[in-house]
Design an enzyme around this catalytic site. Sequence first.
Site, mmCIF file in Angstrom:
data_model
loop_
_atom_site.group_PDB
_atom_site.id
_atom_site.type_symbol
_atom_site.label_atom_id
_atom_site.label_comp_id
_atom_site.label_asym_id
_atom_site.label_seq_id
_atom_site.Cartn_x
_atom_site.Cartn_y
_atom_site.Cartn_z
ATOM 1 N N LEU A 59 0.864 -1.173 0.000
ATOM 2 C CA LEU A 59 0.000 0.000 0.000
ATOM 3 C C LEU A 59 0.903 1.226 0.000
ATOM 4 O O LEU A 59 1.753 1.386 0.883
ATOM 5 C CB LEU A 59 -0.896 -0.019 1.243
ATOM 6 C CG LEU A 59 -2.207 0.761 1.229
ATOM 7 C CD1 LEU A 59 -3.083 0.350 0.047
ATOM 8 C CD2 LEU A 59 -2.956 0.556 2.529
ATOM 9 N N ASP A 60 0.755 2.100 -0.997
ATOM 10 C CA ASP A 60 1.614 3.269 -1.130
ATOM 11 C C ASP A 60 1.539 4.157 0.110
ATOM 12 O O ASP A 60 0.510 4.192 0.794
ATOM 13 C CB ASP A 60 1.208 4.096 -2.346
ATOM 14 C CG ASP A 60 1.503 3.389 -3.663
ATOM 15 O OD1 ASP A 60 2.356 2.492 -3.662
ATOM 16 O OD2 ASP A 60 0.877 3.741 -4.680
ATOM 17 N N PRO A 61 2.604 4.920 0.401
ATOM 18 C CA PRO A 61 2.561 5.847 1.546
ATOM 19 C C PRO A 61 1.384 6.824 1.476
ATOM 20 O O PRO A 61 0.809 7.170 2.509
ATOM 21 C CB PRO A 61 3.902 6.584 1.443
ATOM 22 C CG PRO A 61 4.814 5.604 0.773
ATOM 23 C CD PRO A 61 3.948 4.886 -0.224
ATOM 24 N N ALA A 63 -1.522 6.222 0.473
ATOM 25 C CA ALA A 63 -2.781 5.529 0.727
ATOM 26 C C ALA A 63 -2.912 5.125 2.185
ATOM 27 O O ALA A 63 -1.931 4.914 2.892
ATOM 28 C CB ALA A 63 -2.873 4.293 -0.162
#
Length: 309
Positions: A59-61, A63
Amino acid sequence: MTEDHSGERPRRPHGDRPKKRDINGWIILDKGVGMTSTHAVAVVKRAFSAKKAGHAGTLDPLASGILPIALGEATKTVPFIMDGRKSYVFTVAWGAETNTDDTEGDVVERTDVVPDASDIEALLPRFTGSIQQVPPRFSAIKIQGERAYDLARDGEVVELQARTVEIDRLALVHHDGNRSVIEADCGKGTYVRAIARDLGRSLGCLGHIAALRRTRVGPFTEHDAVTVDDLTTDPAALRPVESALSEIPSIAVSRDMAGRLMRGQSIILRGRDAPLAGKAYATCNGILVAVGDIERGELVPHRVFNLGA
């Protein structure tokens, strides 16, 4: 602990370090914005003094939301979560496209066009079902052994090939002109940033992700999630290893059959309720033993678990 003026952090005596332990199960973390997935795993691993940990789906930072983290024997079930369906709610900012397809990148093109809600809703069916999607240039996909985002950061022109992804549902839940909130249910390998980018191009207004939250990964939902602050206060935070397998059949086996499975040997399934084909997992006295495939009336183990006597 004595003060140290050398510029280095004093080392903790070996006796003060928490002893790593064998702990097995899933933590369904509600990751906050700004935290990397790698850091999230480290925080959970440290909180439980676990010997082994890993996450199921980066999960991207930028998000927030569901980040399933496997501890110990649960790491053997990560593929079942990685292959599961996922749900997101995301905000698209219209009028600009960025090189990362989100707010962390540089704007590469702008437009004054603003879409109507009716135009967005009319377009969504075109992006549902089995579609071809080109991943973002800043993604973890490998090109000749190098991550696409590393190449892009080095200034290289990254050309990624379109690939087939499954998007089950897209729904517009709010629209205020310059921004829209959309819900998505999709399969493995789908990039929500690419959905925002492609919607913007098709509408002629351009767009990028302004906010993103993952609300479901496989069988895990927001109802199962705990925050970092909950880790030491919620006794129910650790979920059993088999919770990752809830979408496949379970089979209760005898001790003798469990022993065969633990040695990597297949077992013959009997009874009218036995599954005929597909994946399944076996338990003995309520303890997870193995997961595998049913072939010609036999359960062939592919992963065995060391969770009890």
